[in-house]
Scaffold this active site. Structure first.
Site, PDB file in Angstrom:
ATOM      1  N   HIS A 324       1.029  -1.047  -0.022  1.00 23.40           N
ATOM      2  CA  HIS A 324       0.006  -0.033  -0.064  1.00 23.40           C
ATOM      3  C   HIS A 324       0.924   1.236  -0.035  1.00 23.40           C
ATOM      4  O   HIS A 324       1.977   1.164   0.854  1.00 23.40           O
ATOM      5  CB  HIS A 324      -0.875  -0.204   1.241  1.00 23.40           C
ATOM      6  CG  HIS A 324      -2.093   0.988   1.152  1.00 23.40           C
ATOM      7  ND1 HIS A 324      -1.939   2.473   1.524  1.00 23.40           N
ATOM      8  CD2 HIS A 324      -3.270   0.653   0.645  1.00 23.40           C
ATOM      9  CE1 HIS A 324      -3.101   2.874   1.278  1.00 23.40           C
ATOM     10  NE2 HIS A 324      -3.877   1.996   0.825  1.00 23.40           N
ATOM     11  N   ASP A 381      -7.978  -4.289  -0.456  1.00 24.53           N
ATOM     12  CA  ASP A 381      -8.498  -4.430  -1.621  1.00 24.53           C
ATOM     13  C   ASP A 381      -8.226  -5.931  -1.966  1.00 24.53           C
ATOM     14  O   ASP A 381      -9.227  -6.504  -2.941  1.00 24.53           O
ATOM     15  CB  ASP A 381      -7.669  -3.678  -2.822  1.00 24.53           C
ATOM     16  CG  ASP A 381      -7.620  -2.267  -2.617  1.00 24.53           C
ATOM     17  OD1 ASP A 381      -9.012  -1.760  -2.497  1.00 24.53           O
ATOM     18  OD2 ASP A 381      -6.722  -1.419  -2.582  1.00 24.53           O
TER      19      ASP A 381
END
Length: 447
Positions: A324, A381
């Site tokens: 991320h 995600d």
């Protein structure tokens, strides 16, 4: 009165955060002192708001990676430590104890609602869940294969046409209804657009259903048979909404603040947020996860070969849903949603070769030194994509789900802009790198 008190508190807070410490900047032999701003969590910034006026220089920060664009009280992130808090409350506490609707209220208004406040907010959501009947004709204007995000942004904007009071300046007394209207109608628009893409009849919201259950009802029920609302499925999707409700100054949130600074109405700001989120580098990450898994399956691989190829830089293979930009450690949302993902798959007894591949990739990333050293942990995600596939939500709706969840954060950030006493229209500068002055050449003389 409430607005005046908020503005006074904001001014006091801003004065408190601008400490006596200063940073010194030397340009052409002259030293300039710039105020240092310290946030409530110890974040430090150099206030350069007068830099151009005092020095003739501006700063250059392509992509704004090192630029603080605002003072905000909504969300705190510490990417190094893996911390995410909404209005000071850890995301872990909210995920285990709260609901999306309650968290939406917290994010927008700053405090958890009491029973009376929550009931009023929930009632407003129910009262505003239906679209104006004339809106149905707008859906008919889109081709059957139109992307749901295009429909969503267009219809949010179109919806504002049916509320004449939006044409006036921002009114805090009207804000409560406007916020509830957008949060409620965004799921109605999303469900209607999905049904239209399949040529299915529209399913209207059911007032007795709660927020997330109602969305699933509108998506999957039929006129002759209601969709069975399994508690585990409802909780899993509600958690996805909750975990995406806000995430500091990301691309779409920064976009909504930008639009709000022009005093555009809340619907216009929300529609702009949807457009920013549509970009594959922002809201398309969970969709990219499933597409990656599908590509692995089509090659006949169970994930093992793909893992080997990812380690080889020459292969060009990318592991989607891992790592991320903000979190340099484990994404705190990923830890939470992983547990819900495991629980949901057990309940559904869903057999899916893509889910089997996903589990292999997950285990490899959690146990392989290559990924551990590079801190490539599964992010939110990765798991949200798996959950949505297990529920039966189609790939093209993944980003729409993200938009529904992020709506409270967009609204809260717009409110900060609209109620700030010293807010002014956003207007970044640039460094021009084009042609210097040159004459106009008549067309007959051009080569």
């Amino acid at each position: 009165m409430r607005l005046m008190m908020w503005q006074a508190a904001e001014q006091t807070r801003n004065q408190r955060l601008r400490m006596n410490k200063t940073a010194k900047l030397e340009i052409d032999g002259k030293v300039y002192e710039l105020p240092i701003v310290i946030g409530t969590e110890g974040e430090r910034a150099i206030d350069i708001s007068t830099l151009r006026r005092d020095t003739g220089y501006i700063t250059l920060d392509d992509g704004y990676a090192n630029t603080g664009s605002c003072l905000s009280r909504i969300t705190f992130i510490d990417g190094e430590k893996g911390i995410l808090r909404y209005r000071g409350i850890p995301i872990e506490d909210l995920a285990h104890n709260s609901t999306f609707v309650e968290v939406a209220y917290l994010i927008i208004y700053g405090e958890l609602p009491n029973q009376k406040q929550l009931k009023r907010f929930s009632d407003l959501l129910t009262q505003n869940e239906n679209l104006h009947e004339d809106m149905k004709f707008h859906f008919e204007g889109f081709p059957y294969n139109a992307h749901p995000m295009a429909i969503l942004s267009s219809m949010i904007n179109a919806s504002s046409c049916f509320y004449l009071d939006l044409r006036g300046p921002y009114d805090p007394k009207r804000f409560e209804v406007e916020a509830a209207r957008i949060i409620s109608q965004v799921r109605t628009i999303a469900a209607f657009s999905y049904r239209k893409s399949l040529g299915l009849p529209i399913i209207y919201p059911k007032p007795t259903n709660k927020y997330t259950a109602n969305f699933l009802h509108m998506m999957f029920s039929e006129p002759y048979q209601e969709y069975p609302l399994q508690p585990e499925v409802v909780r899993a999707l509600d958690l996805i909404f909750l975990l995406h409700a806000d995430h500091e100054q990301n691309c779409s949130t920064a976009t909504t603040r930008f639009i709000a600074s022009s005093q555009a109405n809340l619907f216009a700001c929300a529609a702009a947020g949807v457009c920013a989120l549509w970009g594959p580098l922002h809201g398309g990450a969970n969709q990219a996860v499933i597409e990656m898994l599908q590509q692995i399956l089509e090659t006949g691989d169970d994930g093992s070969k793909f893992i080997t190829e990812v380690k080889d830089k020459k292969s060009g293979k990318k592991l989607m849903g891992f790592g991320h930009r903000v979190y340099k450690h484990y994404d705190p949302r990923a830890k939470i949603i992983k547990q819900r993902c495991d629980q949901l798959l057990k309940v559904l007894h869903r057999e899916d070769p893509l889910l089997d591949i996903a589990k292999r990739l997950e285990q490899a990333a959690l146990n392989d030194s290559y990924f551990i050293e590079r801190k490539l942990y599964p992010n939110v995600d990765f798991y949200s994509g798996i959950i949505m596939r297990a529920i039966g939500i189609p790939l093209e709706m993944f980003t729409v789900i993200f938009a529904i969840g992020r709506m409270p954060g967009w609204i809260a950030n717009c409110r900060e802009i609209m109620e700030s006493s010293d807010s002014r229209i956003y207007r970044p500068r640039q460094i021009y790198m084009g042609q210097t002055e040159r004459p106009y050449v008549p067309i007959e003389e051009r080569t």
